[in-house]
Write a protein that holds these residues in place. Structure first.
Motif, PDB file in Angstrom:
ATOM      1  N   ALA A   3       1.445   9.436  26.534  1.00 16.49           N
ATOM      2  CA  ALA A   3       2.703   9.431  27.296  1.00 16.49           C
ATOM      3  C   ALA A   3       3.701   8.369  26.820  1.00 16.49           C
ATOM      4  CB  ALA A   3       2.401   9.239  28.780  1.00 16.49           C
ATOM      5  N   LEU A   4       3.298   7.508  25.881  1.00 18.09           N
ATOM      6  CA  LEU A   4       4.217   6.460  25.411  1.00 18.09           C
ATOM      7  C   LEU A   4       5.461   7.088  24.784  1.00 18.09           C
ATOM      8  CD1 LEU A   4       1.674   3.954  23.793  1.00 18.09           C
ATOM      9  CD2 LEU A   4       2.998   3.610  25.893  1.00 18.09           C
ATOM     10  N   PRO A   5       6.644   6.584  25.106  1.00 15.87           N
ATOM     11  CA  PRO A   5       7.894   7.216  24.625  1.00 15.87           C
ATOM     12  C   PRO A   5       8.087   7.105  23.110  1.00 15.87           C
ATOM     13  CG  PRO A   5       8.355   5.129  25.735  1.00 15.87           C
ATOM     14  CD  PRO A   5       6.906   5.430  25.986  1.00 15.87           C
ATOM     15  N   GLU A   6       7.412   6.158  22.439  1.00 14.83           N
ATOM     16  CA  GLU A   6       7.587   5.997  21.001  1.00 14.83           C
ATOM     17  C   GLU A   6       6.838   7.067  20.197  1.00 14.83           C
ATOM     18  OE1 GLU A   6       7.530   1.770  22.759  1.00 14.83           O
ATOM     19  OE2 GLU A   6       6.495   3.676  23.059  1.00 14.83           O
ATOM     20  N   ILE A   7       5.911   7.784  20.851  1.00 13.64           N
ATOM     21  CA  ILE A   7       5.090   8.761  20.134  1.00 13.64           C
ATOM     22  C   ILE A   7       5.779  10.121  20.139  1.00 13.64           C
ATOM     23  CG2 ILE A   7       2.898  10.005  20.143  1.00 13.64           C
ATOM     24  CD1 ILE A   7       1.585   7.504  21.244  1.00 13.64           C
ATOM     25  N   GLU A   8       5.986  10.664  18.927  1.00 17.41           N
ATOM     26  CA  GLU A   8       6.600  11.980  18.793  1.00 17.41           C
ATOM     27  C   GLU A   8       5.542  13.088  18.802  1.00 17.41           C
ATOM     28  OE1 GLU A   8       9.250  14.488  15.539  1.00 17.41           O
ATOM     29  OE2 GLU A   8       9.372  12.295  15.576  1.00 17.41           O
ATOM     30  N   LEU A   9       4.460  12.900  18.033  1.00 13.56           N
ATOM     31  CA  LEU A   9       3.388  13.890  17.944  1.00 13.56           C
ATOM     32  C   LEU A   9       2.048  13.194  17.813  1.00 13.56           C
ATOM     33  CD1 LEU A   9       4.883  16.424  15.352  1.00 13.56           C
ATOM     34  CD2 LEU A   9       4.547  16.862  17.786  1.00 13.56           C
ATOM     35  N   TYR A  10       0.995  13.877  18.241  1.00 15.90           N
ATOM     36  CA  TYR A  10      -0.361  13.374  17.996  1.00 15.90           C
ATOM     37  C   TYR A  10      -1.241  14.564  17.658  1.00 15.90           C
ATOM     38  CZ  TYR A  10      -1.203  14.931  22.802  1.00 15.90           C
ATOM     39  OH  TYR A  10      -1.313  15.684  23.950  1.00 15.90           O
ATOM     40  N   SER A  11      -2.234  14.305  16.845  1.00 14.56           N
ATOM     41  CA  SER A  11      -3.148  15.357  16.404  1.00 14.56           C
ATOM     42  C   SER A  11      -4.580  14.885  16.613  1.00 14.56           C
ATOM     43  CB  SER A  11      -2.914  15.686  14.930  1.00 14.56           C
ATOM     44  OG  SER A  11      -3.853  16.637  14.468  1.00 14.56           O
ATOM     45  N   LYS A  35       2.126  10.333  15.022  1.00 11.18           N
ATOM     46  CA  LYS A  35       3.423  10.232  14.354  1.00 11.18           C
ATOM     47  C   LYS A  35       4.425   9.653  15.344  1.00 11.18           C
ATOM     48  CE  LYS A  35       7.057  12.903  12.046  1.00 11.18           C
ATOM     49  NZ  LYS A  35       7.525  14.248  11.649  1.00 11.18           N
ATOM     50  N   THR A  36       5.162   8.633  14.930  1.00 11.21           N
ATOM     51  CA  THR A  36       6.096   7.958  15.833  1.00 11.21           C
ATOM     52  C   THR A  36       7.503   8.502  15.666  1.00 11.21           C
ATOM     53  OG1 THR A  36       6.619   6.214  14.252  1.00 11.21           O
ATOM     54  CG2 THR A  36       4.720   5.862  15.687  1.00 11.21           C
ATOM     55  N   LYS A  37       8.338   8.188  16.644  1.00 16.89           N
ATOM     56  CA  LYS A  37       9.743   8.583  16.573  1.00 16.89           C
ATOM     57  C   LYS A  37      10.486   7.685  15.588  1.00 16.89           C
ATOM     58  CE  LYS A  37       9.968  10.491  21.267  1.00 16.89           C
ATOM     59  NZ  LYS A  37      10.568  10.375  22.601  1.00 16.89           N
ATOM     60  N   SER A  38      11.569   8.192  15.042  1.00 13.64           N
ATOM     61  CA  SER A  38      12.359   7.449  14.063  1.00 13.64           C
ATOM     62  C   SER A  38      12.845   6.122  14.657  1.00 13.64           C
ATOM     63  CB  SER A  38      13.556   8.288  13.616  1.00 13.64           C
ATOM     64  OG  SER A  38      14.355   7.567  12.713  1.00 13.64           O
ATOM     65  N   GLY A  39      12.717   5.054  13.878  1.00 12.32           N
ATOM     66  CA  GLY A  39      13.180   3.736  14.311  1.00 12.32           C
ATOM     67  C   GLY A  39      12.155   2.938  15.092  1.00 12.32           C
ATOM     68  N   THR A  40      10.973   3.484  15.285  1.00 11.27           N
ATOM     69  CA  THR A  40       9.941   2.783  16.050  1.00 11.27           C
ATOM     70  C   THR A  40       9.348   1.651  15.223  1.00 11.27           C
ATOM     71  OG1 THR A  40       9.367   4.773  17.286  1.00 11.27           O
ATOM     72  CG2 THR A  40       7.729   3.027  17.240  1.00 11.27           C
ATOM     73  N   LEU A  94       4.284  -0.929  18.634  1.00 11.84           N
ATOM     74  CA  LEU A  94       3.579   0.201  19.237  1.00 11.84           C
ATOM     75  C   LEU A  94       2.069   0.036  19.097  1.00 11.84           C
ATOM     76  CD1 LEU A  94       3.530   2.974  20.567  1.00 11.84           C
ATOM     77  CD2 LEU A  94       3.831   3.995  18.290  1.00 11.84           C
ATOM     78  N   LYS A  95       1.632  -0.438  17.967  1.00 12.00           N
ATOM     79  CA  LYS A  95       0.202  -0.676  17.746  1.00 12.00           C
ATOM     80  C   LYS A  95      -0.348  -1.664  18.776  1.00 12.00           C
ATOM     81  CE  LYS A  95      -2.824  -2.645  14.212  1.00 12.00           C
ATOM     82  NZ  LYS A  95      -2.861  -3.235  12.862  1.00 12.00           N
ATOM     83  N   GLY A  96       0.417  -2.703  19.068  1.00 12.05           N
ATOM     84  CA  GLY A  96       0.000  -3.674  20.082  1.00 12.05           C
ATOM     85  C   GLY A  96      -0.077  -3.059  21.473  1.00 12.05           C
TER      86      GLY A  96
END
Length: 689
Positions: free
Chosen positions: A86-94, A232-237, A242-244
């Protein structure tokens, strides 16, 4: 700037008495330049290779990857994992499920890694860029497809056009092994060959295959378990931030790795190779800088006589050592700067033009030319290394030879009386002597002071005050003078004042342009125009400032100075009136001059001045053409040339506009004669006697 630095500057750029010293100085300079260039180019190539490797790995390695800290799989449906999703910085996950398997086709087989992926993997990995056969397709109805690495496909002897499926065997996680029927201990699945990829990474090209994750769960008897989650993160992240965040949510039960950590061993190896190479180049730099030791040592021996003279005038051993330390440090800094510029230029050329190829055949490697990437941190490290090693190298010859010179100092003490007598017979510096920048100022000063004071000009005839460097002997003479009368705008004055204000705060300085309305200099040096003595108002300002300075320095002769000052002002005003009377009848109100030194004269007597010089340099063809057109339009008939400049362009312009060239010397002691010569030339269109 202080006096030791100034003398060191003169030693470095002045011609040595022995040509071998020039050669050794040049070699020592190249001894700094070449290793600096090598360091910049080498580290930049390693950076380029590192980025190339990262770009190729990125086809399979995601920006972030979540792995279990213990065990092989985990449940992706837990609240913590869902919070990560649900984190807003994440665009996609697999979701990934990976295991080793036996892969067979006909009579060939390989043991490799089978990676089960979901539909989002295609967008995260960007695998389309690596496909060389077929297409990335995992399922079509009930048909399952496998995507093979090129090494796996080669080992099995297959390609995307083969009709028969691959056979995939994975040992069952539960149950006993039946030795009589070993095949019963394996889960067996079949998949069509969907495509072949190639990314030039053995870990993914050899013994690696991608299949649908549902197939893998079926073969491993899992319901929804995964072995990893790729993100995969959103552009500019910011990946590190985010890793932290993800680590703080999942705690110590999971590893969160970025791309570099996923290929940690490979990247560490490349970094180790980079810095080992850097240390080797540092060693070569140290060897090359032995030339610097030789250069300073020979220069100290050559200048032994100068050192003796400086010590006889009061300079201690520390003072003379600083001269040669500055010499070595200037060679180091200049070499480092030139090397940095050359190195960066070569890297830029390699990046855009690919000067050095990886091979003779295009397409034989991933890239045709060595990749480069310049990092500011590397440039700073290299610069600090070169300067530090150079500075330390310069210390040895200075202190070693300095001690030897100190042992020989007794010889100098015996020579001091003879040197004093010699100096007194050849050059007796009067206690009433005053230094001035240029001879026109000396002209006004002599008129006002009479015989009460003696003046000497720092800048000799034929030299430009905008480029002249005083010799050490001249600097000594200035230091012994009673005061210094400056114009206030020349570089040579800054050299003198910076030296003496640091070493002698009581040194008296008077500004001859004080209270003068200065003009902005449109050509040549930035700032204001210093040539105030070319106008009558400027001449009166200089005279007034000289008068004020003299009555401060010598109050006892105030009345004499006042009478001489008033007489000089009357002469200037009379000259001013005569000039106006003569020039009022001149029809052409324009003249050309090489260096724009008559701006004040032109403004005072309503003339237009056109300068040949452009921004302090020789004119470009375009500016020369424009100048000729302006001069023709204004009907200029006179071109003034100062003695210190080349007449080539003046002759060319004179031929184009039918003008006369008149040589003038605005730095001449005979100020009034030079002004009259200018006026006569303007009145007669250059026809002077």
């Amino acid at each position: 700037m202080n006096l030791p630095f100034y003398i060191a500057h003169r030693y470095l750029f002045a011609k040595k008495s022995q040509n071998v010293v020039n050669i050794i100085s040049l070699v020592s300079l190249f001894g700094v330049i070449v290793p600096t260039v090598a360091m910049i180019c080498t580290l930049s190539v390693f950076n380029g290779l590192n980025d190339l490797f990262a770009s190729k790995v990125s086809v399979f390695d995601p920006e972030l990857k979540i792995l279990p800290a213990e065990g092989k799989v985990f449940d992706p449906e837990t609240p913590d994992i869902k919070q990560v999703y649900a984190l807003p910085e994440i665009e996609l996950y697999s979701e990934i499920l990976q295991e080793n398997a036996l892969i067979k086709y006909a009579d060939r087989q390989v043991i490799g890694t089978v990676k089960g992926v979901d539909s989002a993997f295609h967008a995260i990995a960007l695998i389309d860029t690596a496909m060389i056969e077929g297409k990335f397709q995992l399922e079509e109805g009930d048909v399952k497809y496998a995507i093979l690495g090129i090494g796996t496909a080669t080992s099995l002897g297959v390609n995307a056009s083969f009709m028969y499926p691959l056979e995939i065997l994975i040992p069952k996680r539960t149950g006993n092994v039946n030795t009589l029927n070993p095949i019963a201990s394996f889960h067996v699945e079949y998949a069509q060959i969907g495509g072949v990829y190639y990314i030039n990474q053995p870990i993914y090209d050899e013994g690696f295959m991608i299949v649908p994750i549902d197939m893998m769960r079926s073969m491993l008897d899992y319901e929804n378990e995964v072995s990893a989650i790729e993100i995969k993160t959103k552009s500019g992240t910011d990946i590190s931030i985010l890793k932290g965040k993800i680590k703080s949510i999942l705690g110590s039960n999971f590893w969160v790795k970025d791309r570099y950590e996923q290929q940690e061993a490979s990247f560490k190896m490349m970094q180790m190779e980079k810095w080992v190479t850097y240390l080797m180049l540092c060693f070569l730099l140290a060897l090359a800088l032995f030339n610097l030791i030789g250069s300073i040592s020979i220069l100290m021996i050559e200048k032994k006589e100068d050192i003796g003279k400086l010590q006889s005038m009061g300079a201690d051993n520390k003072f003379t050592n600083r001269i040669f330390l500055f010499e070595g440090w200037m060679i180091t800094i200049i070499g480092a700067m030139i090397g940095m510029v050359v190195g960066l230029a070569l890297c830029w050329a390699q990046e855009y033009f690919g000067l050095i190829k990886l091979g003779h055949t295009a397409g034989a490697f991933i890239v045709d030319a060595y990749p480069v990437k310049i990092k500011i941190s590397d440039i700073i490290i290299i610069l600090l290394t070169v300067i530090s090693v150079g500075f330390l190298t310069a210390l040895y010859p200075v202190h070693f030879l300095g001690r030897k010179l100190l042992r020989n100092k007794m010889v100098i003490f015996f020579l001091i009386p003879l040197l004093t007598i010699s100096c007194s017979t050849k050059k007796d510096y009067s206690e009433n002597e005053i230094a001035v920048t240029i001879e026109p100022v000396q002209y006004f000063a002599d008129k006002i002071a009479g015989n009460n004071m003696q003046f000497f000009a720092v800048v000799p005839v034929g030299q430009s005050p905008e480029a002249y460097d005083p010799t050490p002997r001249e600097m000594v003479r200035i230091s012994k003078s009673k005061a210094f009368f400056k114009i206030g705008q020349f570089p040579v004055e800054d050299i003198i004042l910076n030296s003496f204000q640091q070493n002698n705060p009581d040194f008296q300085i008077f500004n001859m342009s004080e209270e003068m309305k200065m003009l902005e200099e449109d050509h040549g040096h930035t700032g204001v125009d210093p040539h105030i003595w070319t106008s009558m108002q400027g001449a009166k300002t200089i005279a007034e400032n000289i008068y004020k300075a003299l009555i401060i320095l010598d109050k006892d002769n105030t009345e004499t100075y006042r009478e001489n000052y008033e007489k000089l002002i009357s002469e200037i005003e009379e000259l001013n009136q005569n000039i106006h009377n003569q020039l009022n009848t001149v029809s052409s109100r324009c003249f050309v001059i090489y260096h724009p030194a008559l701006s004040y004269f032109a403004e005072e007597f309503d003339f237009q001045q056109l300068s040949i010089e452009e921004n302090g340099k020789e004119p470009s063809p375009a500016s020369l053409k424009r100048l000729i057109e302006e001069a023709k339009a204004a009907k200029a008939r006179v071109i003034f040339m100062q003695k210190e400049f080349n007449t080539k362009y003046a002759k060319q312009i004179a031929g184009e506009i039918d003008a006369k060239i008149v040589e003038i010397n605005l730095l001449d002691y005979q100020w009034e004669e030079q002004i009259k010569k200018i006026v006569e030339a303007l009145c007669s269109n250059g026809e002077t006697d």
